[in-house]
Design an enzyme around this catalytic site. Structure first.
Site, PDB file in Angstrom:
ATOM      1  N   SER A  42      -0.025  13.564  47.272  1.00  0.00           N
ATOM      2  CA  SER A  42      -0.447  14.953  47.072  1.00  0.00           C
ATOM      3  C   SER A  42       0.074  15.887  48.170  1.00  0.00           C
ATOM      4  O   SER A  42      -0.070  15.601  49.363  1.00  0.00           O
ATOM      5  CB  SER A  42      -1.980  14.979  47.081  1.00  0.00           C
ATOM      6  OG  SER A  42      -2.463  16.234  47.489  1.00  0.00           O
ATOM      7  N   LEU A  44      -1.182  18.816  48.836  1.00  0.00           N
ATOM      8  CA  LEU A  44      -2.372  19.319  49.533  1.00  0.00           C
ATOM      9  C   LEU A  44      -2.811  18.345  50.620  1.00  0.00           C
ATOM     10  O   LEU A  44      -3.068  18.732  51.765  1.00  0.00           O
ATOM     11  CB  LEU A  44      -3.502  19.522  48.508  1.00  0.00           C
ATOM     12  CG  LEU A  44      -4.900  19.728  49.084  1.00  0.00           C
ATOM     13  CD1 LEU A  44      -4.972  21.034  49.874  1.00  0.00           C
ATOM     14  CD2 LEU A  44      -5.953  19.719  47.973  1.00  0.00           C
ATOM     15  N   ASP A  54      -1.523  24.010  52.639  1.00  0.00           N
ATOM     16  CA  ASP A  54      -0.690  23.558  51.515  1.00  0.00           C
ATOM     17  C   ASP A  54       0.224  24.712  51.094  1.00  0.00           C
ATOM     18  O   ASP A  54       0.192  25.175  49.955  1.00  0.00           O
ATOM     19  CB  ASP A  54      -1.631  23.130  50.373  1.00  0.00           C
ATOM     20  CG  ASP A  54      -0.871  22.501  49.208  1.00  0.00           C
ATOM     21  OD1 ASP A  54       0.308  22.127  49.389  1.00  0.00           O
ATOM     22  OD2 ASP A  54      -1.466  22.396  48.119  1.00  0.00           O
ATOM     23  N   ASP A  81       4.246  14.675  44.907  1.00  0.00           N
ATOM     24  CA  ASP A  81       4.015  16.078  44.557  1.00  0.00           C
ATOM     25  C   ASP A  81       5.045  16.869  45.372  1.00  0.00           C
ATOM     26  O   ASP A  81       4.836  17.162  46.540  1.00  0.00           O
ATOM     27  CB  ASP A  81       2.574  16.424  44.951  1.00  0.00           C
ATOM     28  CG  ASP A  81       2.293  17.905  44.888  1.00  0.00           C
ATOM     29  OD1 ASP A  81       3.143  18.660  44.372  1.00  0.00           O
ATOM     30  OD2 ASP A  81       1.212  18.305  45.359  1.00  0.00           O
ATOM     31  N   ASP A  83       6.071  19.898  45.196  1.00  0.00           N
ATOM     32  CA  ASP A  83       5.925  21.362  45.168  1.00  0.00           C
ATOM     33  C   ASP A  83       7.018  21.989  44.294  1.00  0.00           C
ATOM     34  O   ASP A  83       7.195  21.619  43.153  1.00  0.00           O
ATOM     35  CB  ASP A  83       5.938  21.917  46.604  1.00  0.00           C
ATOM     36  CG  ASP A  83       4.694  21.502  47.391  1.00  0.00           C
ATOM     37  OD1 ASP A  83       3.725  21.038  46.755  1.00  0.00           O
ATOM     38  OD2 ASP A  83       4.694  21.623  48.629  1.00  0.00           O
ATOM     39  N   ASN A 118      -1.362  26.565  47.224  1.00  0.00           N
ATOM     40  CA  ASN A 118      -2.129  25.673  46.370  1.00  0.00           C
ATOM     41  C   ASN A 118      -2.639  26.453  45.160  1.00  0.00           C
ATOM     42  O   ASN A 118      -3.065  27.602  45.273  1.00  0.00           O
ATOM     43  CB  ASN A 118      -3.298  25.076  47.152  1.00  0.00           C
ATOM     44  CG  ASN A 118      -4.037  24.046  46.325  1.00  0.00           C
ATOM     45  OD1 ASN A 118      -4.900  24.371  45.516  1.00  0.00           O
ATOM     46  ND2 ASN A 118      -3.677  22.791  46.515  1.00  0.00           N
ATOM     47  N   SER A 119      -2.616  25.791  44.001  1.00  0.00           N
ATOM     48  CA  SER A 119      -2.977  26.453  42.747  1.00  0.00           C
ATOM     49  C   SER A 119      -4.417  26.930  42.706  1.00  0.00           C
ATOM     50  O   SER A 119      -4.777  27.777  41.903  1.00  0.00           O
ATOM     51  CB  SER A 119      -2.744  25.489  41.585  1.00  0.00           C
ATOM     52  OG  SER A 119      -1.392  25.116  41.542  1.00  0.00           O
ATOM     53  N   ARG A 155       5.921  20.331  36.200  1.00  0.00           N
ATOM     54  CA  ARG A 155       4.524  20.822  36.186  1.00  0.00           C
ATOM     55  C   ARG A 155       4.497  22.281  35.744  1.00  0.00           C
ATOM     56  O   ARG A 155       5.162  23.133  36.346  1.00  0.00           O
ATOM     57  CB  ARG A 155       3.951  20.665  37.591  1.00  0.00           C
ATOM     58  CG  ARG A 155       2.659  21.411  37.845  1.00  0.00           C
ATOM     59  CD  ARG A 155       2.017  20.841  39.094  1.00  0.00           C
ATOM     60  NE  ARG A 155       1.141  21.762  39.765  1.00  0.00           N
ATOM     61  CZ  ARG A 155       0.498  21.484  40.894  1.00  0.00           C
ATOM     62  NH1 ARG A 155       0.683  20.305  41.477  1.00  0.00           N
ATOM     63  NH2 ARG A 155      -0.299  22.376  41.451  1.00  0.00           N
ATOM     64  N   HIS A 186      -1.240  21.882  34.291  1.00  0.00           N
ATOM     65  CA  HIS A 186      -2.289  22.069  35.291  1.00  0.00           C
ATOM     66  C   HIS A 186      -3.260  23.150  34.853  1.00  0.00           C
ATOM     67  O   HIS A 186      -2.882  24.089  34.145  1.00  0.00           O
ATOM     68  CB  HIS A 186      -1.671  22.439  36.642  1.00  0.00           C
ATOM     69  CG  HIS A 186      -2.564  22.085  37.804  1.00  0.00           C
ATOM     70  ND1 HIS A 186      -3.580  21.182  37.716  1.00  0.00           N
ATOM     71  CD2 HIS A 186      -2.593  22.538  39.098  1.00  0.00           C
ATOM     72  CE1 HIS A 186      -4.200  21.075  38.878  1.00  0.00           C
ATOM     73  NE2 HIS A 186      -3.618  21.896  39.732  1.00  0.00           N
TER      74      HIS A 186
HETATM   75  C1  SPV Z   1      -1.907  18.505  45.109  1.00  0.00           C
HETATM   76  O1  SPV Z   1      -2.620  17.507  45.107  1.00  0.00           O
HETATM   77  O2  SPV Z   1      -1.333  18.897  46.121  1.00  0.00           O
HETATM   78  C2  SPV Z   1      -1.692  19.235  43.886  1.00  0.00           C
HETATM   79  C3  SPV Z   1      -2.742  19.232  42.895  1.00  0.00           C
HETATM   80  O3  SPV Z   1      -0.708  19.878  43.755  1.00  0.00           O
HETATM   81  S1  SPV Z   1      -3.657  20.652  43.173  1.00  0.00           S
HETATM   82  O4  SPV Z   1      -4.139  20.624  44.513  1.00  0.00           O
HETATM   83  O5  SPV Z   1      -4.705  20.552  42.188  1.00  0.00           O
HETATM   84  O6  SPV Z   1      -2.804  21.786  42.931  1.00  0.00           O
HETATM   85 MG    MG Z   2       0.333  20.155  45.424  1.00  0.00          MG
END
Ligand code: SPV
Ligand code: MG
Length: 544
Positions: A42, A44, A54, A81, A83, A118-119, A155, A186
């Site tokens: 991940s 994050l 992140d 992940d 990015d 981060n989303s 994604r 997502h």
């Molecule tokens: C991550 O785990 O870094 C992700 C998922 O991208 S999220 O944090 O839900 O965007």
């Molecule tokens: Mg991420």
């Protein structure tokens, strides 16, 4: 099966599969051990474990560095992940090449702009990359991979950004067309409604991956029934660690005592296990020189040392201070320096005073009425404690607790051939001049440069010998090979059946061995040891 094939099988499997988040080698290993067949590296959590945001604050090479540890520590595939791919199509090409080199099976890229956020931080406000540009990136990534089974997951952030289902489906279709091996749809909503709708519209055009962090209350059965391919538990290892570390730190801050958390934290042994300490131990046995490692030193230190008067009132002779540390510590250090780490100290007088680390203790509780032969019997009765080897596999190096010596003495003793070997000092006149007790020896040949290749044997040990038969002084060092150990033990036990031998010293054993027809080899040295018997010796020892 390669990790890339294993990941591909996860994507294509008819079952619902799961990935667990990992952010370093240890969490990756724990995830694999729990039974997960794949890991989500991940963004994050990688950022968080570095203590940064992140938002691409950690560089992509820093991410790679950690991935290498994760990949080395595990055998299950890792989906990074990635990015936005850390730039444009060209950056992604290089990323794919580097991931393949590190054994990472797949990368997920998202259609946001570098530097991303981060989303879940104001996700609705984020700009998305143009569809064409993102498709070019996917194509470049697919063209860059050398392993046909490496996967790129595209994604779609359209739902998080509030651009609607239509945009999400358009993007997903374009990305699949560009070569994406799977779509990650997502969502930042607290229900699964929009990802379920997406899946319904999308059908089975390409495998669909979801991250139910926000819609965690949805039963997993719902995802299975909807036909999703992979569910990612995206940040729960890190979050578990955070809660646990915060609680342990707060408790320790408050209590200033380890008792309150000891049962709530992994044992140090468990950490060693996760690190694979046992494998290293085994490899050391296979690859390191075994000379000192397969030996146990037996230090005979049960007697008080009455000659030293007050100095040994509350501690035995082995513990008197020489140059700022106990005599016994000097002995332990010298053994350690030649790789002998398994050290048994036979203690008796004032045994509670012994507090040295890194040694094991054998008690001679009869010390007041017995001698060193009896102490040796106590040590021989002990199993090999320290090395983890089976009993009886170790060479024993016997020496006295009141003798200072240079490390080369145990070194030459370890290297000497023969089942039974003693170290003899040719500079015996020094002891003779001081008119002190010494164990003099007669040997099969005197020390001589011409005798370089000859094997010298012990003939006898005595406190007095005619000068023409006197070849040296026994230093107290005696090696007993693993093969001879049982024979020596049997003889010691036999000798101790005679009451007069309870106070006997080791020379009684040496002579008995010779009488029994054993060959005792001699290694000659000249000096470099000091028997600490008198106050003058203690003073002398300070400058040894
Ligand atoms: C991550 O785990 O870094 C992700 C998922 O991208 S999220 O944090 O839900 O965007
Ligand atoms: Mg991420």
């Amino acid at each position: 099966m390669t990790k890339t094939i294993r990941f591909r099988r996860l994507l294509q499997s008819q079952e619902l599969e799961f990935l667990i988040e990992a952010h370093n080698g240890l969490s990756a290993k724990i995830g694999e051990e729990a039974g997960f067949s794949g890991l989500w590296a991940s963004g994050l959590c990688l950022a968080a474990q570095y203590g940064v945001r992140d938002s691409n604050e950690a560089s992509w090479t820093q991410v790679l560095e950690m991935l290498e540890f994760m990949s080395d520590a595990t055998s299950v595939p890792i989906l990074l992940d990635g990015d936005t791919g850390y730039g444009n199509f060209n950056n992604l090409r290089r990323l794919v090449a580097k991931l393949e080199q590190r054994g990472v099976a797949a990368v997920c890229i998202e259609d946001k702009l570098f530097p991303k956020k981060n989303s879940f931080i104001n996700g609705g406000a984020q700009p998305l990359e143009e569809i064409d540009e993102f498709c070019g990136k996917i194509k470049a990534g697919k063209d860059a991979q050398r392993d046909d089974d490496f996967s790129i997951v595209a994604r779609v952030e359209a739902l998080v950004a509030g651009w609607g289902q239509g945009e999400a489906l358009t993007r997903a279709a374009a990305y699949a067309e560009a070569g994406a091996d799977a779509i990650l749809i997502h969502s930042a909503q607290s229900t699964a409604a929009e990802v379920l709708l997406f899946k319904q519209e999308w059908g089975d055009r390409a495998p669909v991956v979801i991250v139910p962090t926000k819609y965690y209350a949805t039963p997993t059965e719902t995802f299975r029934a909807a036909g999703f391919s992979v569910v990612i538990w995206a940040n729960h290892m890190l979050r578990a660690a955070v809660t646990s570390m915060q609680s342990a730190a707060a408790t320790l801050m408050r209590e200033q005592n380890l008792m309150s958390i000891e049962d709530r934290v992994a044992s140090v042994g468990e950490v060693f296990r996760l690190q694979g300490a046992a494998e290293l131990q085994e490899a050391e046995d296979r690859y390191l020189p075994q000379v000192g490692r397969s030996a146990r030193a037996v230090v005979l230190a049960a007697s008080r040392g009455d000659e030293l008067g007050e100095l040994t009132e509350s501690r035995p002779k082995a513990l008197i201070e020489v140059r700022g540390k106990p005599l016994l510590q000097h002995i332990v250090d010298a053994y350690n320096a030649v790789g002998v780490k398994d050290i048994s100290v036979v203690r008796g007088y004032s045994k509670e005073a012994f507090d040295l680390d890194g040694v094991s203790y054998v008690d001679n509780d009869e010390h007041a009425s017995t001698g060193e032969l009896y102490s040796l019997a106590c040590a021989l009765a002990e199993p090999d404690a320290g090395t983890g080897r089976a009993s009886g596999e170790e060479v024993l190096l016997v020496s006295y607790g009141d003798v200072l010596f240079h490390k080369y003495i145990p070194q030459v003793l370890l290297e000497a051939d023969g089942d039974l070997v003693v170290v003899v000092d040719t500079r015996w006149e020094e002891s003779a001049n001081l008119e002190r007790h010494a164990d003099y020896v007669e040997c099969s040949a005197p020390d001589s440069r011409r005798g370089f290749y000859t094997t010298v044997q012990l003939v006898r040990v005595a406190s007095q010998l005619p000068e023409e038969q006197l070849h040296g002084e026994w230093t107290g060092f005696f090696k007993i090979s693993a093969a001879a150990r049982e024979r020596v033990r049997a003889l010691v036990d036999k000798l101790l059946c005679a009451p007069e031998n309870r106070t006997a010293q080791i020379p009684v054993l040496l002579n008995a061995l010779l009488e029994a027809g054993e060959e005792v080899r001699v290694v000659y040295i000249a000096g470099h040891w000091l028997d600490v018997d008198t106050l003058a010796d203690v003073v002398h020892a300070g400058s040894f």
